[in-house]
Motif scaffolding. Structure first.
Motif, PDB file in Angstrom:
ATOM      1  N   TRP A  53      33.179  64.788  75.189  1.00  0.00           N
ATOM      2  CA  TRP A  53      33.027  63.540  74.456  1.00  0.00           C
ATOM      3  C   TRP A  53      32.651  62.453  75.431  1.00  0.00           C
ATOM      4  N   ARG A  54      31.997  61.427  74.902  1.00  0.00           N
ATOM      5  CA  ARG A  54      31.662  60.225  75.683  1.00  0.00           C
ATOM      6  C   ARG A  54      31.533  59.075  74.689  1.00  0.00           C
ATOM      7  N   LEU A  55      32.387  58.092  74.844  1.00  0.00           N
ATOM      8  CA  LEU A  55      32.350  56.928  73.962  1.00  0.00           C
ATOM      9  C   LEU A  55      32.095  55.673  74.776  1.00  0.00           C
ATOM     10  N   GLY A  56      31.480  54.697  74.130  1.00  0.00           N
ATOM     11  CA  GLY A  56      31.292  53.403  74.756  1.00  0.00           C
ATOM     12  C   GLY A  56      32.636  52.778  75.100  1.00  0.00           C
TER      13      GLY A  56
ATOM     14  N   GLY B 234      40.639  53.482  73.946  1.00  0.00           N
ATOM     15  CA  GLY B 234      41.995  53.038  73.678  1.00  0.00           C
ATOM     16  C   GLY B 234      42.341  52.876  72.204  1.00  0.00           C
ATOM     17  N   GLN B 235      41.503  53.389  71.321  1.00  0.00           N
ATOM     18  CA  GLN B 235      41.728  53.250  69.885  1.00  0.00           C
ATOM     19  C   GLN B 235      41.933  54.597  69.193  1.00  0.00           C
TER      20      GLN B 235
ATOM     21  N   ILE C  37      43.617  63.374  76.437  1.00  0.00           N
ATOM     22  CA  ILE C  37      43.031  63.916  75.201  1.00  0.00           C
ATOM     23  C   ILE C  37      43.098  65.435  75.218  1.00  0.00           C
ATOM     24  N   ILE C  38      42.775  66.032  76.347  1.00  0.00           N
ATOM     25  CA  ILE C  38      42.831  67.493  76.478  1.00  0.00           C
ATOM     26  C   ILE C  38      44.233  67.995  76.176  1.00  0.00           C
TER      27      ILE C  38
END
Length: 177
Positions: free
Chosen positions: A98-101, A106-107, A144-145
């Motif tokens: 995954w890769r988020l801006g 933190g959400q 997350i993992i």
């Protein structure tokens, strides 16, 4: 078309309009710090990435989803599955990533998207095992993992950049939907 709905997200294939927001994410040095050598990616490189991700969908039956926020329609980044060809020692594995801006950090979006992706891999696509490759020190991804129920399989070194990696895994019998 393959789509996954979660309470707050739509995971879907890529649209032409997704290029600019994904390029903006890839141009953020904070986002790219843990990726490859940490270099940012420009619009042309991002277009090549998306094209490659879409080809993987066609070839493998899975790939990287665009992650869209249901509330706003914004593209927050990606989450999905890929074959980690850069790390031959783990093949024939399928890896989740995954890769988020940074504005979406933190959400809980990454964990929500990753959990939906893992469920897709193990229940919809019939994979027996999924791995996660994480650069040591990336505590946010490590968290997350852990939430996904993945366990440390082994440590190795990135074959190109030389930094240490953690390889985590989970199999179908361990997954909690």
């Amino acid at each position: 078309m393959t789509e996954i709905h979660t309470p707050r997200l739509l995971l879907r294939r890529w649209y032409d309009d997704d290029l600019t927001p994904m390029a903006d994410i890839n141009a953020d040095s904070q986002v790219m710090h843990w990726i490859d050598d940490g270099s940012v990616r420009d619009l042309e490189q991002t277009a090549e990435d998306i094209e490659r991700w879409e080809e993987e969908w066609d070839e493998e039956g899975f790939g990287l989803f665009a992650v869209e926020l249901l509330a706003s329609g914004e593209v927050a980044g990606f989450a999905g599955l890929s074959v980690p060809e850069f790390l031959p020692e783990v093949l024939p594995a399928v890896a989740i990533s995954w890769r988020l801006g940074s504005q979406f950090w933190g959400q809980g979006y990454a964990a929500e998207a990753a959990h939906a992706t893992l469920e897709f891999a193990l229940q919809d696509r019939g994979l027996d095992r999924v791995i996660a490759i994480n650069r040591m020190g990336n505590d946010a991804s490590e968290n997350i993992i852990s939430k996904l129920g993945m366990v440390l399989d082994h440590e190795t070194t990135h074959p190109v950049y030389g930094y240490p990696l953690h390889i985590h895994s989970i199999d179908l019998t361990e997954f909690q939907a």
